[in-house]
Scaffold this active site. Structure first.
Site, PDB file in Angstrom:
ATOM      1  CE  LYS A 126      54.522  -6.974  26.752  1.00 29.99           C
ATOM      2  NZ  LYS A 126      54.998  -6.001  25.749  1.00 29.99           N
ATOM      3  NE  ARG A 158      52.958  -1.857  30.640  1.00 31.55           N
ATOM      4  CZ  ARG A 158      52.339  -2.497  29.644  1.00 31.55           C
ATOM      5  NH1 ARG A 158      51.584  -3.537  29.873  1.00 31.55           N
ATOM      6  NH2 ARG A 158      52.487  -2.079  28.409  1.00 31.55           N
ATOM      7  NE  ARG A 161      50.155  -3.147  18.809  1.00 34.45           N
ATOM      8  CZ  ARG A 161      50.617  -3.237  20.052  1.00 34.45           C
ATOM      9  NH1 ARG A 161      51.007  -4.411  20.529  1.00 34.45           N
ATOM     10  NH2 ARG A 161      50.729  -2.171  20.790  1.00 34.45           N
ATOM     11  NE  ARG A 211      47.174  -0.938  21.662  1.00 38.35           N
ATOM     12  CZ  ARG A 211      47.997  -1.559  22.513  1.00 38.35           C
ATOM     13  NH1 ARG A 211      48.134  -2.863  22.461  1.00 38.35           N
ATOM     14  NH2 ARG A 211      48.682  -0.880  23.396  1.00 38.35           N
ATOM     15  NE  ARG A 263      52.228   2.063  24.166  1.00 40.58           N
ATOM     16  CZ  ARG A 263      52.029   1.456  22.998  1.00 40.58           C
ATOM     17  NH1 ARG A 263      51.914   2.172  21.882  1.00 40.58           N
ATOM     18  NH2 ARG A 263      51.925   0.155  22.942  1.00 40.58           N
TER      19      ARG A 263
END
Ligand code: ADP
Ligand code: ADP
Ligand code: ZN
Length: 215
Positions: A13, A88, A127, A160, A171
């Site tokens: 996203k 969300r 990531r 992160r 998550r």
């Protein structure tokens, strides 16, 4: 153009939102980015949000709804925006409709970016994010030209805290339980387009454009 990008963590996203802002000339509005900035600045909001984010849980609805209300009223949002990571939950989606109605606006389209769960874990674990400009990289699929450095601003890349395997799994569960129902919600409203999120970043970007042209 008021667009919502829906999809699980790691679906791409943020990557697609950044490409879209360049093409459409409207800002990316990411509640995750706003919250991480607040944590980094040590504000009251940041202190409130941090424990939820570290666990991979959602920050309470009233907190994120407050953030979005304030953000969408800013002048740079007047011509539209790309919502990335909001809404969300169902209450967030309903709040968004209320806020937009009060601004005499509405959502133009919702794109659901769909990627199988095995791929999501790999994408999130690899990531890396630029401290300077927020650009996203991936150690295997989208590496920077120079290791650990951003291609555009030369900022340092970091991982992160919530991109650790255990938190990632949590998550993904949170997504399934709390966010996935929004796909059916927006489908019923006639706003939804599903996007196959597998393939290269460029291929997905083309699918996104095609979907928006058809809206
Ligand atoms: P990703 O897309 O990788 O899941 P985000 O940057 O969108 O990550 O969000 C990171 C974290 O910030 C979430 O796990 C959650 O704790 C918090 N967060 C972001 N957006 C919301 C939201 N709309 N509602 C509740 N919590 C949110
Ligand atoms: P989200 O905002 O949905 O959590 P990101 O845009 O941050 O997702 O992407 C998650 C990770 O996957 C990043 O490391 C990014 O570079 C990488 N990525 C994004 N799109 C693709 C793609 N099409 N194929 C492979 N990796 C991708
Ligand atoms: Zn950068």
């Amino acid at each position: 153009m008021r667009i919502v990008l829906l999809g699980p963590p790691g679906a791409g996203k943020g990557t697609q939102a950044k490409l879209l802002t360049g093409r459409l000339g409207v800002p990316q509005v990411s509640t995750g980015d706003i919250l991480r900035q607040a944590v980094a600045n040590g504000t009251q909001l940041g202190r409130e949000a941090k424990s939820f984010m570290d666990r991979g849980a959602l920050v309470p609805d009233e907190v994120v709804i407050g953030i979005i209300e304030e953000r969408l009223r800013k002048p740079d949002c007047a011509q539209g925006y790309i919502l990335d990571g909001f809404p969300r939950t169902l209450p967030q989606a309903e709040a968004l409709s209320r806020v937009l109605a009060s601004l005499h606006a509405s959502v133009d389209g919702v794109l659901s970016v769909e990627v199988p769960e095995e791929d999501l874990v790999e994408r999130l674990a690899g990531r890396r994010v630029c401290r300077g400009c927020g650009n996203m990289y991936h150690v295997d699929t989208n590496p920077p030209l120079q290791a650990g450095r951003c291609n555009t601003c030369d900022g340092a890349l970091y991982q992160r805290d919530d991109d650790k395997e255990e938190t990632i799994r949590h998550r993904l569960r949170v997504y399934r339980d709390q966010t996935q129902p929004l796909v059916a919600y927006y489908d019923k409203m006639g706003l939804l387009t599903r996007i196959d999120g597998r393939g290269t970043i460029e291929e997905i970007s083309q699918r996104v454009h095609r979907a928006l042209r058809q809206r």
